[in-house]
Design a protein around this motif. Structure first.
Motif, PDB file in Angstrom:
ATOM      1  N   VAL A   1      52.236 -15.782  73.202  1.00 22.32           N
ATOM      2  CA  VAL A   1      52.296 -14.572  72.377  1.00 22.32           C
ATOM      3  C   VAL A   1      53.383 -14.800  71.326  1.00 22.32           C
ATOM      4  O   VAL A   1      54.502 -15.196  71.647  1.00 22.32           O
TER       5      VAL A   1
ATOM      6  N   VAL B   1      55.791 -13.184  68.594  1.00 25.10           N
ATOM      7  CA  VAL B   1      56.394 -11.862  68.421  1.00 25.10           C
ATOM      8  C   VAL B   1      57.290 -11.817  67.184  1.00 25.10           C
ATOM      9  O   VAL B   1      58.114 -12.714  66.975  1.00 25.10           O
TER      10      VAL B   1
ATOM     11  N   ARG C   1      52.303 -10.033  68.495  1.00 25.42           N
ATOM     12  CA  ARG C   1      52.905  -8.735  68.786  1.00 25.42           C
ATOM     13  C   ARG C   1      53.834  -8.384  67.635  1.00 25.42           C
ATOM     14  O   ARG C   1      54.722  -9.164  67.289  1.00 25.42           O
TER      15      ARG C   1
ATOM     16  N   ASP D   1      49.730  -5.291  69.543  1.00 23.64           N
ATOM     17  CA  ASP D   1      49.672  -6.450  70.429  1.00 23.64           C
ATOM     18  C   ASP D   1      48.226  -6.916  70.460  1.00 23.64           C
ATOM     19  O   ASP D   1      47.371  -6.262  71.067  1.00 23.64           O
ATOM     20  N   THR D   2      47.940  -8.032  69.795  1.00 26.13           N
ATOM     21  CA  THR D   2      46.541  -8.484  69.680  1.00 26.13           C
ATOM     22  C   THR D   2      46.010  -9.132  70.945  1.00 26.13           C
ATOM     23  O   THR D   2      44.877  -9.603  70.952  1.00 26.13           O
ATOM     24  N   THR D   3      46.810  -9.126  71.995  1.00 22.80           N
ATOM     25  CA  THR D   3      46.266  -9.608  73.272  1.00 22.80           C
ATOM     26  C   THR D   3      45.414  -8.517  73.922  1.00 22.80           C
ATOM     27  O   THR D   3      44.775  -8.760  74.933  1.00 22.80           O
TER      28      THR D   3
ATOM     29  N   GLY E   1      44.983  -3.405  70.262  1.00 21.19           N
ATOM     30  CA  GLY E   1      45.913  -4.046  69.333  1.00 21.19           C
ATOM     31  C   GLY E   1      45.190  -4.759  68.206  1.00 21.19           C
ATOM     32  O   GLY E   1      45.602  -4.694  67.048  1.00 21.19           O
TER      33      GLY E   1
END
Length: 187
Positions: free
Chosen positions: A58, A60, A89, A96-98, A102
């Motif tokens: 991830v 950030v 993120r 949060d594209t997870t 998001g």
């Protein structure tokens, strides 16, 4: 792995950089890439961070403007990271594209930002056209052309193009353009 990226535009923004780094570490970033460079310049640490990221990681940032200089630039970074299977993120936006939500939010906010940018440019073009009609808008006076006497004086003193550039803080192309224009006027 959680990868953080912190950036400020200039060296005198030390407090802002330290705040970003502290926030990223508090968020559990395993690795934080830090740089102090304008968003319009090459950002070696950003490129290094993107290359460092692996599938499942991830990426950030505390704010979107720390990552990208424009919407198209943001999408190019997002695409690079998504192709690697890396989530993104953006802390201050809660993105949060997870997660599916998001990804949706990033697309919606990116679209709104692009729309606003295009509207601003349209308003600017209309304002410039109106000012030109009234004879009140002449455009920016080219910096190098205002210094053409200095360019020619330094050239006459035997200074190199590099020395003229450094002395007057203008580009190589501008120096050559001034010399060419001045030479053409004398011919």
């Amino acid at each position: 792995m959680i990868i953080g990226y912190a950036r400020t535009s200039s060296l005198d923004q030390r407090a802002g950089l330290e705040a970003q780094v502290s926030e990223l570490k508090a968020l559990g970033c395993d690795e934080v890439f830090i740089e102090q460079v304008s968003s319009v310049k090459d950002r070696a640490k950003l490129e290094e961070a993107i290359k460092f990221a692996r599938k499942g990681d991830v990426f950030v940032v505390t704010k979107l403007d720390r990552l990208a200089r424009s919407v198209p630039h943001m999408w190019s970074i997002v695409q690079l990271l998504e192709e690697k299977g890396v989530g993104i993120r953006i802390v201050n936006m809660g993105i949060d594209t997870t997660t599916s939500t998001g990804k949706l939010m990033l697309n919606v906010l990116g679209g709104v930002a692009q729309f606003e940018r295009e509207m601003m440019l349209e308003r600017q073009r209309i304002g410039i056209a109106y000012a030109q009609e009234k004879g009140k808008f002449k455009g920016r006076v080219p910096t190098a052309r205002r210094q053409s006497d200095d360019v020619m004086r330094l050239k006459g003193e035997g200074k190199s193009v590099q020395q003229i550039m450094a002395t007057l803080k203008i580009s190589r192309a501008s120096v050559y353009r001034v010399i060419q224009e001045q030479t053409a006027q004398l011919a």
